[in-house]
Scaffold this motif. Sequence first.
Motif, PDB file in Angstrom:
ATOM      1  N   ARG A  66       2.147  -0.052  -9.594  1.00 27.54           N
ATOM      2  CA  ARG A  66       0.825  -0.443 -10.092  1.00 27.54           C
ATOM      3  C   ARG A  66       0.827  -0.483 -11.610  1.00 27.54           C
ATOM      4  O   ARG A  66       1.027   0.534 -12.261  1.00 27.54           O
ATOM      5  CB  ARG A  66      -0.256   0.530  -9.598  1.00 27.54           C
ATOM      6  CG  ARG A  66      -0.643   0.334  -8.148  1.00 27.54           C
ATOM      7  CD  ARG A  66      -1.841   1.181  -7.798  1.00 27.54           C
ATOM      8  NE  ARG A  66      -2.337   0.901  -6.459  1.00 27.54           N
ATOM      9  CZ  ARG A  66      -3.360   1.546  -5.881  1.00 27.54           C
ATOM     10  NH1 ARG A  66      -3.968   2.518  -6.558  1.00 27.54           N
ATOM     11  NH2 ARG A  66      -3.748   1.244  -4.675  1.00 27.54           N
ATOM     12  N   THR A  72       2.406   5.572  -8.915  1.00 30.33           N
ATOM     13  CA  THR A  72       1.737   5.079  -7.717  1.00 30.33           C
ATOM     14  C   THR A  72       2.384   3.759  -7.321  1.00 30.33           C
ATOM     15  O   THR A  72       2.502   2.856  -8.152  1.00 30.33           O
ATOM     16  CB  THR A  72       0.229   4.839  -7.955  1.00 30.33           C
ATOM     17  OG1 THR A  72      -0.390   6.071  -8.334  1.00 30.33           O
ATOM     18  CG2 THR A  72      -0.438   4.332  -6.677  1.00 30.33           C
ATOM     19  N   GLU A  74       2.712   0.616  -4.142  1.00 28.00           N
ATOM     20  CA  GLU A  74       1.925   0.004  -3.072  1.00 28.00           C
ATOM     21  C   GLU A  74       2.856  -0.698  -2.097  1.00 28.00           C
ATOM     22  O   GLU A  74       3.700  -1.496  -2.499  1.00 28.00           O
ATOM     23  CB  GLU A  74       0.929  -0.985  -3.668  1.00 28.00           C
ATOM     24  CG  GLU A  74      -0.108  -1.483  -2.680  1.00 28.00           C
ATOM     25  CD  GLU A  74      -1.221  -2.256  -3.354  1.00 28.00           C
ATOM     26  OE1 GLU A  74      -2.314  -1.682  -3.520  1.00 28.00           O
ATOM     27  OE2 GLU A  74      -0.995  -3.416  -3.713  1.00 28.00           O
ATOM     28  N   ARG A  76       3.064  -3.311   1.042  1.00 22.22           N
ATOM     29  CA  ARG A  76       2.279  -4.417   1.596  1.00 22.22           C
ATOM     30  C   ARG A  76       3.010  -5.078   2.757  1.00 22.22           C
ATOM     31  O   ARG A  76       4.234  -5.181   2.764  1.00 22.22           O
ATOM     32  CB  ARG A  76       1.986  -5.477   0.537  1.00 22.22           C
ATOM     33  CG  ARG A  76       0.927  -5.085  -0.468  1.00 22.22           C
ATOM     34  CD  ARG A  76       0.584  -6.226  -1.406  1.00 22.22           C
ATOM     35  NE  ARG A  76      -0.509  -5.884  -2.276  1.00 22.22           N
ATOM     36  CZ  ARG A  76      -1.791  -6.046  -1.959  1.00 22.22           C
ATOM     37  NH1 ARG A  76      -2.107  -6.565  -0.784  1.00 22.22           N
ATOM     38  NH2 ARG A  76      -2.742  -5.706  -2.802  1.00 22.22           N
ATOM     39  N   ALA A  84      -2.240  -3.042   3.111  1.00 22.07           N
ATOM     40  CA  ALA A  84      -1.643  -2.500   1.894  1.00 22.07           C
ATOM     41  C   ALA A  84      -1.991  -1.020   1.831  1.00 22.07           C
ATOM     42  O   ALA A  84      -3.113  -0.624   2.146  1.00 22.07           O
ATOM     43  CB  ALA A  84      -2.164  -3.224   0.651  1.00 22.07           C
ATOM     44  N   ARG A  85      -1.019  -0.215   1.452  1.00 18.84           N
ATOM     45  CA  ARG A  85      -1.211   1.230   1.370  1.00 18.84           C
ATOM     46  C   ARG A  85      -0.574   1.756   0.091  1.00 18.84           C
ATOM     47  O   ARG A  85       0.496   1.312  -0.320  1.00 18.84           O
ATOM     48  CB  ARG A  85      -0.582   1.940   2.564  1.00 18.84           C
ATOM     49  CG  ARG A  85      -1.154   1.559   3.927  1.00 18.84           C
ATOM     50  CD  ARG A  85      -2.560   2.091   4.123  1.00 18.84           C
ATOM     51  NE  ARG A  85      -3.033   1.895   5.487  1.00 18.84           N
ATOM     52  CZ  ARG A  85      -3.576   0.785   5.959  1.00 18.84           C
ATOM     53  NH1 ARG A  85      -3.710  -0.262   5.134  1.00 18.84           N
ATOM     54  NH2 ARG A  85      -3.997   0.695   7.205  1.00 18.84           N
ATOM     55  N   ALA A  86      -1.229   2.723  -0.549  1.00 17.28           N
ATOM     56  CA  ALA A  86      -0.723   3.315  -1.785  1.00 17.28           C
ATOM     57  C   ALA A  86      -0.014   4.629  -1.487  1.00 17.28           C
ATOM     58  O   ALA A  86      -0.413   5.375  -0.588  1.00 17.28           O
ATOM     59  CB  ALA A  86      -1.855   3.550  -2.772  1.00 17.28           C
TER      60      ALA A  86
END
Length: 235
Positions: A66, A72, A74, A76, A84-86
């Motif tokens: 990010r 962090t 992500e 996808r 999508a998950r962080a």
Amino acid sequence: MKLRALALALLPMGAMAQPYADGLDHIEIASLVQTAMAAEGMTGQPEVSEFRRFPACDTTPSVTNRSGNWRTVELRCDSPSAWARAVRTSAVMPQIERHDPRTAPLGEPVVTLTESLSKGTVIESRHLALKPIGQGTLEGLMTDPENVIGRKLMTNLGEGRPVLARHLEISWLVTEGTPVAIVFESAGMSILATGIAAENGQRGQIIAVRNTGSDRLIKAIVRERNKVAVSTKMN
């Protein structure tokens, strides 16, 4: 696409041929993140709970950072349904090279806007970029996009403008007198302790915290809700 290709190239051959039809468990999530970080020369570990799972994916999910910050990442996926998950990591960001001011007058990179935004806008990662400014005080300037993402602007702000703390809606993650978890960070290790906040704090702000074990007042950076971090150079 380059990052995704590198991540795929480092996976075992069997993993490339097998879609994640049953979803991803915490081991698979951590493996994808570690592979992507290694491809970019980053050190650190993903912070993934053993109970965490991601939805099914017909291909290997892409992994991106990010706003250039690997703390962090992500994941996808586009199929069978887009998601999508962080994931948080303990990535160690590389030190910024200091240039000779006579040839390249670069200063500390700070958070700036990639487009003009109006008052009340909730800031997203796509709105931000890190750009160096001239030498001088950093008071009020934001140096970590993670401390800005998700917060609301209190004023109109033009493209290319640095984001200041006073431009953002106050969002206390720690309030005076409340218990906090203290993470002591040193040489890649993390030690947990308990404490009491001595003042209010927003994400990324340095505040005073009393360590309940030693009864010592220390300085710490607000990381999350009721969680602060201390590095060896801070106290």
